[in-house]
Scaffold this motif. Structure first.
Motif, PDB file in Angstrom:
ATOM      1  N   PRO A  34       0.750  -1.175  -0.079  1.00  0.00           N
ATOM      2  CA  PRO A  34       0.048  -0.026   0.014  1.00  0.00           C
ATOM      3  C   PRO A  34       1.042   1.039   0.058  1.00  0.00           C
ATOM      4  O   PRO A  34       2.096   1.105   0.205  1.00  0.00           O
ATOM      5  N   PRO A  35       0.440   2.320  -0.495  1.00  0.00           N
ATOM      6  CA  PRO A  35       1.093   3.584  -0.286  1.00  0.00           C
ATOM      7  C   PRO A  35       1.782   3.699   0.833  1.00  0.00           C
ATOM      8  O   PRO A  35       1.191   3.488   1.913  1.00  0.00           O
ATOM      9  N   GLY A  36       3.013   4.427   0.643  1.00  0.00           N
ATOM     10  CA  GLY A  36       3.802   4.642   2.027  1.00  0.00           C
ATOM     11  C   GLY A  36       4.586   3.531   2.492  1.00  0.00           C
ATOM     12  O   GLY A  36       5.548   3.595   3.462  1.00  0.00           O
ATOM     13  N   HIS A  37       4.294   2.340   2.023  1.00  0.00           N
ATOM     14  CA  HIS A  37       5.256   1.255   2.536  1.00  0.00           C
ATOM     15  C   HIS A  37       6.245   1.117   1.531  1.00  0.00           C
ATOM     16  O   HIS A  37       6.174   0.565   0.432  1.00  0.00           O
ATOM     17  N   GLY A  38       7.351   1.645   1.766  1.00  0.00           N
ATOM     18  CA  GLY A  38       8.571   1.819   0.825  1.00  0.00           C
ATOM     19  C   GLY A  38       9.234   0.323   0.166  1.00  0.00           C
ATOM     20  O   GLY A  38       9.087  -0.527   0.940  1.00  0.00           O
ATOM     21  N   LEU A  39       9.769   0.714  -0.920  1.00  0.00           N
ATOM     22  CA  LEU A  39      10.587  -0.416  -1.371  1.00  0.00           C
ATOM     23  C   LEU A  39      11.943  -0.468  -1.040  1.00  0.00           C
ATOM     24  O   LEU A  39      12.521   0.549  -0.661  1.00  0.00           O
ATOM     25  N   GLY A  40      12.702  -1.692  -1.340  1.00  0.00           N
ATOM     26  CA  GLY A  40      14.228  -1.463  -1.020  1.00  0.00           C
ATOM     27  C   GLY A  40      15.072  -1.881  -2.347  1.00  0.00           C
ATOM     28  O   GLY A  40      14.722  -1.958  -3.494  1.00  0.00           O
ATOM     29  N   TYR A  41      16.396  -1.856  -2.063  1.00  0.00           N
ATOM     30  CA  TYR A  41      17.260  -2.022  -2.768  1.00  0.00           C
ATOM     31  C   TYR A  41      17.274  -3.323  -3.894  1.00  0.00           C
ATOM     32  O   TYR A  41      17.276  -3.463  -5.262  1.00  0.00           O
ATOM     33  N   GLU A  42      16.680  -4.476  -3.374  1.00  0.00           N
ATOM     34  CA  GLU A  42      16.445  -5.636  -4.105  1.00  0.00           C
ATOM     35  C   GLU A  42      15.340  -5.440  -5.128  1.00  0.00           C
ATOM     36  O   GLU A  42      15.077  -6.384  -5.877  1.00  0.00           O
ATOM     37  N   HIS A  43      14.479  -4.667  -5.034  1.00  0.00           N
ATOM     38  CA  HIS A  43      13.267  -4.427  -5.731  1.00  0.00           C
ATOM     39  C   HIS A  43      13.587  -4.349  -7.288  1.00  0.00           C
ATOM     40  O   HIS A  43      12.882  -4.693  -8.330  1.00  0.00           O
ATOM     41  N   GLY A  44      14.609  -3.547  -7.541  1.00  0.00           N
ATOM     42  CA  GLY A  44      15.101  -3.196  -8.638  1.00  0.00           C
ATOM     43  C   GLY A  44      15.437  -4.384  -9.638  1.00  0.00           C
ATOM     44  O   GLY A  44      15.189  -4.537 -10.822  1.00  0.00           O
ATOM     45  N   PHE A  45      16.074  -5.326  -8.883  1.00  0.00           N
ATOM     46  CA  PHE A  45      16.463  -6.599  -9.535  1.00  0.00           C
ATOM     47  C   PHE A  45      15.164  -7.400  -9.813  1.00  0.00           C
ATOM     48  O   PHE A  45      14.993  -7.934 -10.995  1.00  0.00           O
ATOM     49  N   THR A  46      14.263  -7.364  -9.125  1.00  0.00           N
ATOM     50  CA  THR A  46      12.862  -7.866  -9.487  1.00  0.00           C
ATOM     51  C   THR A  46      12.216  -7.355 -10.543  1.00  0.00           C
ATOM     52  O   THR A  46      11.712  -8.031 -11.636  1.00  0.00           O
TER      53      THR A  46
END
Length: 401
Positions: free
Chosen positions: A341-353
């Protein structure tokens, strides 16, 4: 690609057999991405972790057990003979990229190759030529500039492409780390030119070069650079330090790459650029920063606050002027709808996904992905030009008393 190699006819399947060469830091990031992508995104083909390859069978086996790779190979050439492998994911040092990628493409395997594409322009040219020939046969190739797929960076690209910033005049790019500040930090392959090609320039500078060209949609045409090695030798750790001879616990190896690089640039649309890449920015852990200034506004991004993009709209009245903070976590932001949901941030690994998601879609749709090997070659040419400029830099002679 051909449905057969050197074995029996391969039955049609919705799976995409993946084999990864290399298993260290990038191997872990890529492994997680291949596992995670089908759990969150609706993919046209489901990745299957068919094999992992590394010279150390025990170490590769441990990674296979941890991430769920089905088998282990110790020779990457075996992967090219396997009918259950459709994609070769290259996570090895740069000196091996060209040989593995070209052989894989010629064998009809799709290729994902970590950045920088190669160690030299000549290698990168050969890889780009092989990718172009493979594309004509329906075989796809992508280079792993994953920061393009950070939602805030993708949003920045959309904003610039829309013309909202007007004429682009300045680009400022930095990639600041500090993991080598300690002069006794151990030697690694990343500090050996024969393995890595270059140091901070190629390892992290390549990312900010690609990001700048991706976000602006413009190409760097000329550069003037400086490179420096602050610590010229490092302690040898691990096996080599115990092999006798002149080694032992006090052995040090020569550092043959740059610790830091800085350069100015001109883009093909006339914009000026200033770039810096260093692993000696004390206190900065992974500060990949980009600022683009245009006639109508500016954008600014810092990966250490990766879910935020700053936007300045110069067309607003003065009393409303200033950068505003966009929290890039809404469902209509790039890639975000599949996550939280909005405001629940992503991290480094998400770019690879996100990289896996895009590659799988391109393979299924029969289209060439970006960044392509041609894009990787373009970055390689910038790296080479910066290094040549630094080598040719003139020294100001002191005169008088």
């Amino acid at each position: 690609m051909s449905e057969t190699t050197n074995g029996p006819t391969k039955e049609p399947t919705n799976e995409l057999g993946v084999a990864m060469v290399g298993y260290a830091f990038m191997g872990a990031a890529h492994s997680q991405a291949w596992r995670t992508a089908p759990a969150f995104f609706d993919l046209p083909r489901r990745p299957r972790l068919a094999a992992i390859c590394g010279r150390d069978a025990d170490a590769a086996g441990a990674v296979a057990d941890r991430f769920g790779w089905e088998s282990v190979e110790t020779d990457w050439r075996r992967l090219l003979e396997r009918d259950d492998v459709d994609v070769i994911d290259i996570c090895t040092p740069g000196d091996t990229h060209a040989e593995i990628a070209i052989a894989a493409l010629e064998a009809g395997k799709h290729v994902l190759c970590e950045k920088p594409l190669a160690n030299t322009v000549e290698e990168a040219e050969a890889m780009a030529e092989a990718a172009a020939a493979a594309s004509a046969r329906g075989v796809r190739a992508m280079v792993g500039f994953t920061y393009r797929r950070v939602p805030a960076v993708s949003l920045a690209q959309r904003i610039v492409a829309s013309g909202r910033l007007g004429t682009i005049r300045h680009v400022r790019g930095q990639y600041l780390q500090d993991w080598l500040v300690d002069e006794d930090a151990p030697m690694s392959w990343r500090l050996d030119k024969s393995k890595a090609g270059s140091g901070a320039l190629g390892d992290i500078g390549a990312h900010v070069i690609d990001m700048a060209q991706f976000v602006t949609g413009s190409a760097i045409t000329t550069v003037s650079g400086l490179m420096e090695t602050f610590v010229t030798s490092r302690p040898v750790a691990g096996e080599r330090a115990t092999l006798g001879g002149t080694g032992g616990s006090g052995e040090r190896a020569d550092v043959t790459v740059d610790d830091a690089a800085a350069f100015t640039a001109r883009f093909d649309d006339g914009a000026l650029g200033v770039f810096e890449a260093t692993r000696f920015a004390t206190g900065r852990k992974n500060a990949l920063r980009l600022e683009v200034n245009g006639s109508l506004g500016s954008i600014a991004f810092d990966f250490e606050d990766m879910n935020v993009l700053e936007l300045h709209d110069a067309t607003l009245p003065a009393e409303e002027a200033g950068f505003r903070r966009i929290l890039v976590t809404e469902a209509d932001h790039p890639y975000v709808a599949a996550w939280w949901p909005p405001g629940h941030g992503l991290g480094y690994e998400h770019g690879f996904t996100h990289q896996v998601v895009d590659l799988v879609h391109h393979i299924a749709e029969g289209t060439d992905p970006a960044p392509s090997f041609a894009d990787g070659l373009a970055v390689q040419r910038v790296l080479a030009a910066v290094e040549a400029s630094s080598d040719a830099a003139g020294t100001i002679q002191k005169t008088g008393a």
